[in-house]
Design a protein around this motif. Structure first.
Motif, PDB file in Angstrom:
ATOM      1  N   GLY A   1      25.135  33.101  29.684  1.00 40.14           N
ATOM      2  CA  GLY A   1      26.457  32.918  30.264  1.00 40.14           C
ATOM      3  C   GLY A   1      27.149  34.214  30.599  1.00 40.14           C
ATOM      4  O   GLY A   1      28.163  34.226  31.286  1.00 40.14           O
ATOM      5  N   ALA A   2      26.611  35.329  30.099  1.00 39.03           N
ATOM      6  CA  ALA A   2      27.278  36.619  30.289  1.00 39.03           C
ATOM      7  C   ALA A   2      26.777  37.324  31.539  1.00 39.03           C
ATOM      8  O   ALA A   2      26.518  38.502  31.543  1.00 39.03           O
ATOM      9  N   GLY A   3      26.662  36.594  32.619  1.00 38.84           N
ATOM     10  CA  GLY A   3      26.148  37.156  33.859  1.00 38.84           C
ATOM     11  C   GLY A   3      27.247  37.568  34.808  1.00 38.84           C
ATOM     12  O   GLY A   3      28.414  37.729  34.431  1.00 38.84           O
ATOM     13  N   PRO A   4      26.867  37.727  36.078  1.00 35.20           N
ATOM     14  CA  PRO A   4      27.830  38.173  37.091  1.00 35.20           C
ATOM     15  C   PRO A   4      29.016  37.218  37.276  1.00 35.20           C
ATOM     16  O   PRO A   4      30.123  37.657  37.543  1.00 35.20           O
ATOM     17  N   SER A   5      28.781  35.920  37.125  1.00 35.06           N
ATOM     18  CA  SER A   5      29.874  34.966  37.303  1.00 35.06           C
ATOM     19  C   SER A   5      30.948  35.161  36.232  1.00 35.06           C
ATOM     20  O   SER A   5      32.144  35.091  36.519  1.00 35.06           O
ATOM     21  N   LEU A   6      30.516  35.423  34.990  1.00 36.92           N
ATOM     22  CA  LEU A   6      31.481  35.684  33.917  1.00 36.92           C
ATOM     23  C   LEU A   6      32.238  36.975  34.190  1.00 36.92           C
ATOM     24  O   LEU A   6      33.451  37.040  34.001  1.00 36.92           O
ATOM     25  N   SER A   7      31.530  37.980  34.652  1.00 37.18           N
ATOM     26  CA  SER A   7      32.176  39.258  34.974  1.00 37.18           C
ATOM     27  C   SER A   7      33.238  39.073  36.058  1.00 37.18           C
ATOM     28  O   SER A   7      34.341  39.619  35.963  1.00 37.18           O
ATOM     29  N   LYS A   8      32.910  38.282  37.081  1.00 38.13           N
ATOM     30  CA  LYS A   8      33.879  38.019  38.154  1.00 38.13           C
ATOM     31  C   LYS A   8      35.065  37.215  37.637  1.00 38.13           C
ATOM     32  O   LYS A   8      36.208  37.447  38.036  1.00 38.13           O
ATOM     33  N   ALA A   9      34.806  36.277  36.721  1.00 34.74           N
ATOM     34  CA  ALA A   9      35.895  35.489  36.138  1.00 34.74           C
ATOM     35  C   ALA A   9      36.822  36.378  35.318  1.00 34.74           C
ATOM     36  O   ALA A   9      38.045  36.236  35.380  1.00 34.74           O
ATOM     37  N   MET A  10      36.241  37.298  34.557  1.00 38.71           N
ATOM     38  CA  MET A  10      37.065  38.200  33.751  1.00 38.71           C
ATOM     39  C   MET A  10      37.908  39.112  34.639  1.00 38.71           C
ATOM     40  O   MET A  10      39.070  39.369  34.340  1.00 38.71           O
ATOM     41  N   THR A  11      37.323  39.573  35.726  1.00 43.13           N
ATOM     42  CA  THR A  11      38.070  40.414  36.672  1.00 43.13           C
ATOM     43  C   THR A  11      39.215  39.614  37.298  1.00 43.13           C
ATOM     44  O   THR A  11      40.341  40.113  37.416  1.00 43.13           O
ATOM     45  N   ALA A  12      38.921  38.372  37.691  1.00 39.55           N
ATOM     46  CA  ALA A  12      39.961  37.522  38.276  1.00 39.55           C
ATOM     47  C   ALA A  12      41.082  37.261  37.279  1.00 39.55           C
ATOM     48  O   ALA A  12      42.261  37.240  37.652  1.00 39.55           O
ATOM     49  N   ALA A  13      40.740  37.075  35.995  1.00 47.90           N
ATOM     50  CA  ALA A  13      41.764  36.844  34.973  1.00 47.90           C
ATOM     51  C   ALA A  13      42.632  38.085  34.789  1.00 47.90           C
ATOM     52  O   ALA A  13      43.853  37.980  34.627  1.00 47.90           O
ATOM     53  N   LYS A  14      42.007  39.253  34.838  1.00 48.74           N
ATOM     54  CA  LYS A  14      42.773  40.499  34.722  1.00 48.74           C
ATOM     55  C   LYS A  14      43.722  40.653  35.908  1.00 48.74           C
ATOM     56  O   LYS A  14      44.889  41.012  35.739  1.00 48.74           O
ATOM     57  N   GLU A  15      43.228  40.354  37.108  1.00 48.87           N
ATOM     58  CA  GLU A  15      44.073  40.435  38.304  1.00 48.87           C
ATOM     59  C   GLU A  15      45.186  39.393  38.256  1.00 48.87           C
ATOM     60  O   GLU A  15      46.318  39.664  38.675  1.00 48.87           O
ATOM     61  N   ALA A  16      44.871  38.201  37.732  1.00 52.75           N
ATOM     62  CA  ALA A  16      45.894  37.155  37.607  1.00 52.75           C
ATOM     63  C   ALA A  16      46.998  37.608  36.660  1.00 52.75           C
ATOM     64  O   ALA A  16      48.180  37.369  36.921  1.00 52.75           O
ATOM     65  N   ALA A  17      46.614  38.265  35.566  1.00 51.47           N
ATOM     66  CA  ALA A  17      47.616  38.770  34.625  1.00 51.47           C
ATOM     67  C   ALA A  17      48.516  39.794  35.306  1.00 51.47           C
ATOM     68  O   ALA A  17      49.741  39.771  35.124  1.00 51.47           O
ATOM     69  N   SER A  18      47.925  40.656  36.112  1.00 47.46           N
ATOM     70  CA  SER A  18      48.725  41.644  36.852  1.00 47.46           C
ATOM     71  C   SER A  18      49.665  40.959  37.835  1.00 47.46           C
ATOM     72  O   SER A  18      50.824  41.357  37.980  1.00 47.46           O
ATOM     73  N   ASP A  19      49.148  39.915  38.505  1.00 51.42           N
ATOM     74  CA  ASP A  19      49.991  39.162  39.438  1.00 51.42           C
ATOM     75  C   ASP A  19      51.149  38.485  38.713  1.00 51.42           C
ATOM     76  O   ASP A  19      52.276  38.464  39.213  1.00 51.42           O
ATOM     77  N   LEU A  20      50.873  37.925  37.545  1.00 54.30           N
ATOM     78  CA  LEU A  20      51.927  37.269  36.770  1.00 54.30           C
ATOM     79  C   LEU A  20      52.996  38.277  36.361  1.00 54.30           C
ATOM     80  O   LEU A  20      54.192  37.983  36.443  1.00 54.30           O
ATOM     81  N   GLU A  21      52.559  39.448  35.916  1.00 50.54           N
ATOM     82  CA  GLU A  21      53.520  40.475  35.520  1.00 50.54           C
ATOM     83  C   GLU A  21      54.380  40.919  36.700  1.00 50.54           C
ATOM     84  O   GLU A  21      55.544  41.248  36.534  1.00 50.54           O
TER      85      GLU A  21
END
Length: 122
Positions: free
Chosen positions: A76-96
């Protein structure tokens, strides 16, 4: 005062023990499945909170998702997870920054990716 100090130390040990258990549990196949399911649940909560306009709660959930996702190992720790984590980080920045619509779009991507990852780990 000594009792309160002892209780504080005991509480700290309990928290440290529970945190180390979570990291240990993710090393077994069952632990990976459990952490993946928890990460999906937290991502879904973040998305629901963002849609409801609950900025602070969504931000906290997005950050918690990233912590949970870091515990996922194996297939499960492949590229899709990495992209999801990046999207979550960007979402947090957008929320802030107060950009709720962009955060919702990114959190939707996180939930979609985590749904697939969760199905693959079962």
């Amino acid at each position: 005062m000594k009792i309160q100090n002892a209780l504080s130390k005991f509480a700290a040990l309990l928290v440290a023990g529970s945190l180390s258990f979570g990291a240990f549990a993710a090393e077994s196949p069952e632990g990976v499945r459990q952490v993946t399911a928890e990460a999906l649940k937290v991502a879904q909560e973040a998305l629901s909170q963002a849609k409801a306009g609950e900025k602070d709660a969504a931000l906290a959930s997005a950050k918690l998702y990233r912590q949970k996702a870091k515990e996922i190992t194996g297939g499960g720790a492949g590229p899709s997870l990495s992209k999801a984590m990046t999207a979550a980080k960007e979402a947090a920045s957008d929320l802030e920054a107060g950009n709720n619509d962009a955060a919702i779009e990114k959190l939707t991507d996180v939930v979609n990716r985590m749904t697939v990852i969760n199905k693959e780990t079962k």
